[in-house]
Scaffold this motif. Structure first.
Motif, PDB file in Angstrom:
ATOM      1  N   ILE A 221       0.839  -1.199   0.000  1.00 58.81           N
ATOM      2  CA  ILE A 221       0.000   0.000   0.000  1.00 58.81           C
ATOM      3  C   ILE A 221       0.875   1.250   0.000  1.00 58.81           C
ATOM      4  N   ASP A 222       1.943   1.234   0.784  1.00 54.59           N
ATOM      5  CA  ASP A 222       2.869   2.370   0.805  1.00 54.59           C
ATOM      6  C   ASP A 222       3.457   2.629  -0.580  1.00 54.59           C
ATOM      7  N   GLU A 223       3.871   1.555  -1.244  1.00 53.35           N
ATOM      8  CA  GLU A 223       4.444   1.680  -2.588  1.00 53.35           C
ATOM      9  C   GLU A 223       3.427   2.275  -3.555  1.00 53.35           C
ATOM     10  N   PHE A 224       2.178   1.818  -3.435  1.00 48.45           N
ATOM     11  CA  PHE A 224       1.115   2.353  -4.301  1.00 48.45           C
ATOM     12  C   PHE A 224       0.925   3.847  -4.062  1.00 48.45           C
ATOM     13  N   ILE A 225       0.820   4.251  -2.801  1.00 44.29           N
ATOM     14  CA  ILE A 225       0.572   5.663  -2.477  1.00 44.29           C
ATOM     15  C   ILE A 225       1.685   6.546  -3.011  1.00 44.29           C
ATOM     16  N   ILE A 226       2.929   6.131  -2.808  1.00 40.69           N
ATOM     17  CA  ILE A 226       4.075   6.916  -3.275  1.00 40.69           C
ATOM     18  C   ILE A 226       4.042   7.066  -4.794  1.00 40.69           C
ATOM     19  N   GLU A 227       3.775   5.962  -5.495  1.00 42.92           N
ATOM     20  CA  GLU A 227       3.735   6.001  -6.955  1.00 42.92           C
ATOM     21  C   GLU A 227       2.536   6.787  -7.467  1.00 42.92           C
ATOM     22  N   TYR A 228       1.386   6.579  -6.844  1.00 46.35           N
ATOM     23  CA  TYR A 228       0.157   7.263  -7.258  1.00 46.35           C
ATOM     24  C   TYR A 228       0.309   8.776  -7.092  1.00 46.35           C
ATOM     25  N   LYS A 229       0.912   9.187  -5.976  1.00 49.31           N
ATOM     26  CA  LYS A 229       1.127  10.615  -5.731  1.00 49.31           C
ATOM     27  C   LYS A 229       2.116  11.187  -6.737  1.00 49.31           C
ATOM     28  N   ALA A 230       3.202  10.460  -6.992  1.00 50.21           N
ATOM     29  CA  ALA A 230       4.224  10.928  -7.934  1.00 50.21           C
ATOM     30  C   ALA A 230       3.670  11.094  -9.338  1.00 50.21           C
TER      31      ALA A 230
END
Length: 259
Positions: A221-230
């Protein structure tokens, strides 16, 4: 050799099945435009779009479970749902029960006051005789007890009930996030006033909640949030659902959720 191939096939089949297991996301569909239902009763909003984007990232179907906000953490702990995406603030109290992802947004608390209350700032509310409406289980509920010990705190299950009490002058103020305050002020401008200045010491980060011990899922989930925000995902959601509000907040120099 055939037995080995069969064994490997079964193992691979099990892994595929596990990956395809739907992710059950709990949220209360009563906080537009983040969590709500459309005219056909279908879940929609910022958190819903985010949940489906997370499902696509994980390669898993998404099931949205609508339930009362106060029941979300108990449902997570008893495995009725897998995660919570419901504009949930990270607090020390909640961290004792569940784990949180990296924050994806931040908010703070503001006030909607009755025009006849005489309240112009938070200090005016912390006195005997004043009444504060809060929604059960929210950050506003917790913060009100800390910041306004001299006032009478009235707890309601629904946001709409709190707004009605303020509009009718039965309570002096309602504490919630500034977007909710702004939207309800536009509907009750003749009887209420928004006080959008931040009165508590810290902003409230929002994050995805998941069960303790499921750190692998949390890392995904952390990886998704970081990528989605970027990739501008949250800004696109803000433009889709909050264009007018974002412009107002910018004009008034009020911090916005995804800034």
């Amino acid at each position: 050799m055939k037995k080995i191939i069969l064994f490997l096939t079964l193992i691979l089949g099990s892994l595929v099945f596990a990956n395809e297991k739907p992710l059950i996301v709990g949220m209360e569909l009563a906080y537009p435009p983040f969590e709500m239902s459309d005219e056909n009763g279908k879940p929609t909003g910022i958190s819903v779009d985010m949940a489906y984007a997370l499902g696509e990232y994980l390669g898993r179907d998404i099931i949205i479970e609508d339930m009362a906000y106060g029941g979300l953490i108990p449902a997570l702990k008893t495995k009725k749902i897998d995660i919570i995406i419901s504009s949930m603030s990270v607090t020390d109290e909640r961290k004792q029960s569940v784990s949180f992802s990296t924050p994806y947004a931040k908010s703070y608390l503001a006030m909607l006051v009755n025009n006849k209350s005489g309240i112009t700032n938070a200090n005016d509310l912390n006195q005997k005789g004043k009444k504060v409406a809060v929604k059960k289980g929210t950050s506003g509920h917790t913060v009100a007890q800390k910041y306004f010990p001299n006032a009478e705190i009235l707890v309601f299950d629904k946001e709409s009930a709190s707004i009605l009490e303020v509009s009718q002058g039965k309570v002096d103020a309602f504490i919630y996030d500034p977007l909710t305050i702004y939207r309800n002020w536009t509907r009750n401008s003749e009887t209420t006033t928004p006080l959008l200045a931040q009165f508590e010491t810290e902003s409230q980060p929002w994050a995805v909640a998941y069960r303790k011990g499921e750190e692998d899922l949390g890392a995904q989930i952390d990886e998704f949030i970081i990528e989605y925000k970027a990739n501008g995902g949250f800004n696109k959601l803000a433009d889709k659902y909050l264009g007018e509000e974002r412009a107002f907040f910018t004009e008034k120099n009020v911090p916005f959720f995804f800034d």
